[in-house]
Structures are given as structure tokens and as C-alpha cells.
Design an enzyme around this catalytic site. Structure first.
Site: not given
Ligand code: CAA
Length: 444
Positions: A120, A244, A82
Site C-alpha cells: 500500500c 494509511h 497491488e
């Protein structure tokens, strides 16, 4: 057919920012907000000659050399990021361009290459697609490379600044894998959300508090969807639960909600009833706000129980140890959590073969995904080859002025002129811009 992750390599940015020691005093914040509140200690940041291409290429080169691979063994390369700097040319061709400086020009000419974007979660999506490509039998005996690479910087002074990080993870996807077999069932939770975005800007625009709620809501939906496909998740069904990890305490927030879900309508809920009551059910309340408040209170109390603490210590704590030292690597974060869990087990002589991992990925905007993985026979050999801890130990420790200075180079501006603080050694480096504005790389 068993398909999954056959090898992993990790490349950390070569600079370190001491968060409680260097950043907290400059931001006028209590160091314990970082260490206890967020669970962070250090951030990995990139030196002036590093960026997503160099870190991704360095991780991939190390993986190819260690696994004795030639470019022709790989016919699918996805780079998840990203932090991209070009809306047309993908980072993957920059990275294979680097690798071809070592292996020879044109050696990746028959590889299908792409750049993946969904905040993500995109490396997880790329892994999933690579597994399905192999399962479908259209890979002609070849393997896939998934590379996550990000520089997660926030505006100076932004609440996200203590969660920054930079690094790359390269993952080799093949049949008969050495590290983990990825199970086919996947649960998803997705919604149109504006929690964290980068509208053609280098620094993100973040609603931090909302982003935490969105993360947890999507994770819950993904877990429910996963259970519809794979059966009920139990507290003891998984050796480790990796999430995450934008900052380690986020994984704890996810863990306590997940734990609450697994004990609902079980003997454990009954056993705990005398101590903290039973899980509030929405149907029992006329006032939704009151239900939410009581559920929150129950969840906070659950987090303090011995049964939760013991479970957390064993199943989740090993997964966040690296993140406390690296910061958030966005697309790489959940893959660092897997490495952290396996590395901790390898160092402490724990046997993990045939045990299961529950893996929860998240991408802002927003989507969560949950699947399970079975740990393979040679997992320990793969972990023994990693040098991530040595890399982290060798990072250059920034003072605050150096930190402010080196940030200038990482918004891809062509004007910034900042000297590197470390000496490149057998690695790809950023070497300036070409005539079309392209970024140019060398092997130093
Ligand atoms: N001692 C101990 N603890 C302290 C403390 C002190 N002196 N001061 C504060 N704390 C605690 C707070 O109580 C809080 O704990 P809880 O969350 O358990 O309540 C914690 O430290 C953080 O404090 P604040 O909530 O006051 O922190 P903040 O508002 O300054 O920022 C943040 C926190 C919103 C997460 C911010 O770091 C941020 O915006 N980060 C970027 C966004 C992010 O990471 N979101 C996560 C979900 S989105 C995602 O996962 C995608 C992604 O990768 C970005």
C-alpha cells in the site's frame, strides 16, 4: 522551490456492499463488530466492466480535463497497485492506451512510465520520486501523474472481507502546487515481514493480527526516524494526522500510539500522571512481558482521556470519514485519508491554508513512511471540484447473491461471464481479451 500535489481526482468502484446490513448477517457476525470494532460501514466494489485500468484511467481523465492538461504537459506517469495482472506489461501503458483513445494515439509517447509495487505504500513512494524529479530540475517544465488503483478483495469468509474496497486516486505532481506542498524530510521504518502477501495469487494471504502489530511497529520507527530529521513532533504541530487506513479503527490505533509518543517527557504526561500514571519506561522493568502489559494498559487508558479524545476528534477523525464508506483501496488509502480531511474542512468552512498535515503511509512486507505537508492557498478550490461524495451516493447497492456473482469476474479469469449491474456513461470499460491474452478497453 515548492513542489507537491497540484490536483487530485478520485474514482470509486460503482458498486456498494452494505457491511453491517448485507455482509454481517451472511457471515454470522454482529454488525457492531463492523461499525464499532472496525469502524466500517460500506465497501466500494467494481462492477463487471471495471478493473484497476478503467478506474485509474477514469480518475486520470477527469483530472486532466479539470486541470486543462494535454498529454504533452505530463512526462512521468507512475501507476501504483497491488492488483496487477501482468508481470511484464505495466498498468501505466494500459492506462495511457485508454487515455490516447480520447487524446489521440501517440500523445504520451515521450512520457516515462512505470508500475510501482510495495503493497500500500507504493503511491507515496511514486509521489516522493516525482517530487525529487522536479526538485532536481530534470523535468523540463513538465508535470508528473501518480495513479493508485486497486481492487482489494479477500477470499470469501476471510477476516479481511469486511475491509474490502476498490477505487483509484489520480494525483498531479508539480511545482507551485494548489493542494499541498510536500516537505523534503521523510522518516522510514522497514523490515522483512510476512504479514500480508500475494504470492502470485489474486487473493492475499494475511496474518491479520500480526499485520496490525507490524503496521504499528514500522510506523513507530518511521516517526522516530522522521523526528531525527525534522525535529520533535508535538501534539499541536499538525492540523491533521492522516494514516494509511485499511479500516478506520487502524488509524485510531496508530493515533493513540502517536499521541503517547508526543506527550512523553512533557507537561501533559505530568498532568495525566494523577489520572492514569506515567508512561512505563522499559529500563524500569526486569521483566519485558510485564513492561509490555503495563504499557498496553497505559495506552488503553490514555485513549479514554479527554485530552486524547478532543485531539483525536479534531486531528484524526476527519481523515477516516471517507474510508468508512469506501473500504480499503490499498495504494490509494492514505491519499483518500488526505482527501477526507480536506473535504471535511472545506464543507465545514474551516481555514486550512498554511496549516500542516502529518502523513503516515504503510506497505505490508513491510515499510512505513512519515512526512509532513503544508496546505496551499488554493486547496479549497481543488476540493470544491471533487465529486467523490456524489459517486459514493450513486453506487449500486448489492444484495448478497449479486455480491457473490460479481466477485467471480475480478480474479482476472477469462472464463467468467457476468453482466454489469450499472450502465457505463462516458467512461473507460473493460471489453474482453485480445489474441495474446491482453486485456482490451473501450471508451463507452
Ligand atoms: N461490537 C463491537 N466491537 C467488536 C465486536 C462487537 N460485537 N466484536 C468484535 N469487536 C471489536 C474487537 O474487539 C476488535 O477491536 P480491537 O482491535 O480494538 O481489539 C475489532 O472489533 C475487530 O475484531 P477482531 O479482532 O475479532 O476481528 P477479526 O479477527 O475478525 O479481523 C482484522 C480483524 C484482523 C483486522 C481483519 O479484518 C483482517 O485480517 N484485515 C485485513 C488485514 C488488515 O487490514 N491489516 C491491517 C494492518 S496491515 C495493512 O494496513 C495493509 C493493508 O492495507 C491490508
Amino acid at each position: 522551490m515548492e513542489v507537491g500535489i497540484d490536483g487530485i481526482e478520485v474514482w470509486s468502484g460503482k458498486l456498494k456492499l452494505d457491511l453491517p446490513g448485507t455482509l454481517a448477517p451472511e457471515r454470522g457476525e454482529d454488525p457492531e463488530k463492523y461499525t464499532k470494532g472496525l469502524g466500517v460501514k460500506e465497501s466500494s466494489l467494481p462492477d463487471a466492466h471495471e478493473d484497476i485500468v478503467t478506474m485509474g484511467a477514469n480518475a486520470a481523465l477527469r483530472l486532466m480535463k479539470r486541470k486543462d492538461l494535454e498529454p504533452e504537459d505530463i512526462s512521468r506517469i507512475d501507476v501504483a497497485t497491488e492488483t496487477s495482472f501482468d508481470n511484464s506489461k505495466p498498468v501505466s501503458t494500459y492506462i495511457t492506451g485508454c487515455l490516447e483513445k480520447v487524446y489521440g494515439r501517440g500523445r504520451f509517447k515521450n512520457a516515462n512510465q512505470g508500475e510501482r509495487k510495495f503493497a500500500c505504500i507504493s503511491a507515496t513512494q511514486a509521489i516522493e520520486d516525482a517530487c525529487n524529479w522536479i526538485r532536481a530540475g530534470v523535468n523540463n517544465g513538465k508535470k508528473a501523474l501518480v495513479i493508485s488503483s486497486d481492487v482489494a478483495l479477500y477470499e470469501r469468509g476471510d477476516p479481511g472481507e469486511p475491509t474490502q474496497g476498490a477505487g483509484a486516486v489520480a494525483l498531479l505532481i508539480s511545482k507551485d502546487p494548489n493542494v499541498v506542498e510536500i516537505e523534503k524530510e521523510q522518516g522510514y521504518g522497514a523490515a522483512d515481514e510476512t504479514d500480508f502477501l500475494k504470492p502470485y495469487s489474486y487473493f492475499p494471504s494475511v496474518d491479520g493480527k500480526r499485520s496490525i502489530e507490524v503496521y504499528l511497529d514500522r510506523m513507530r520507527e518511521a516517526l522516530e526516524d522522521y523526528e531525527r530529521k525534522a525535529g520533535r513532533v508535538t501534539k499541536d504541530g499538525f492540523a491533521r494526522a492522516t494514516f494509511h487506513t485499511p479500516f478506520p479503527k487502524m488509524s485510531r490505533k496508530a493515533a493513540v500510539l502517536g499521541f503517547r509518543h508526543t506527550i512523553k517527557d512533557t507537561e501533559i504526561e505530568e498532568e495525566l500522571a494523577g489520572q492514569i500514571g506515567k508512561i512505563p519506561r522499559e529500563d524500569d522493568y526486569e521483566n519485558y512481558k510485564q513492561f509490555e502489559e503495563e504499557l498496553e494498559e497505559y495506552t488503553n487508558n490514555l485513549g479514554e482521556t479527554e485530552i486524547f479524545r478532543d485531539w483525536y476528534e479534531q486531528v484524526v477523525e476527519p481523515t477516516i470519514q471517507l474510508a468508512a464508506l469506501t473500504g480499503n483501496w490499498y495504494t490509494g488509502s492514505v491519499h483518500i485519508a488526505r482527501v477526507s480531511a480536506l473535504l471535511e474542512a472545506q464543507k465545514n468552512g474551516k481555514e486550512m491554508e498554511d496549516k500542516s498535515l502529518l502523513v503516515g503511509s504503510y506497505g505490508s512486507g513491510a515499510q512505513a513512511e512519515i512526512h509532513s505537508e503544508r496546505i496551499c492557498k488554493k486547496w479549497k478550490n481543488e476540493m470544491e471540484e471533487l465529486n467523490i461524495e456524489e459517486m459514493l451516493d450513486n453506487r449500486y447497492d448489492l444484495d448478497f447473491d449479486e455480491y457473490k456473482e460479481v466477485r467471480k469476474v475480478h480474479n482476472y479469469s477469462e472464463e467468467a461471464d457476468v453482466e454489469s449491474l450499472t450502465e457505463p456513461n462516458d467512461e473507460f470499460v473493460f471489453a474482453g481479451h485480445g489474441s495474446m491474452g491482453e486485456r482490451v478497453y473501450e471508451f463507452a
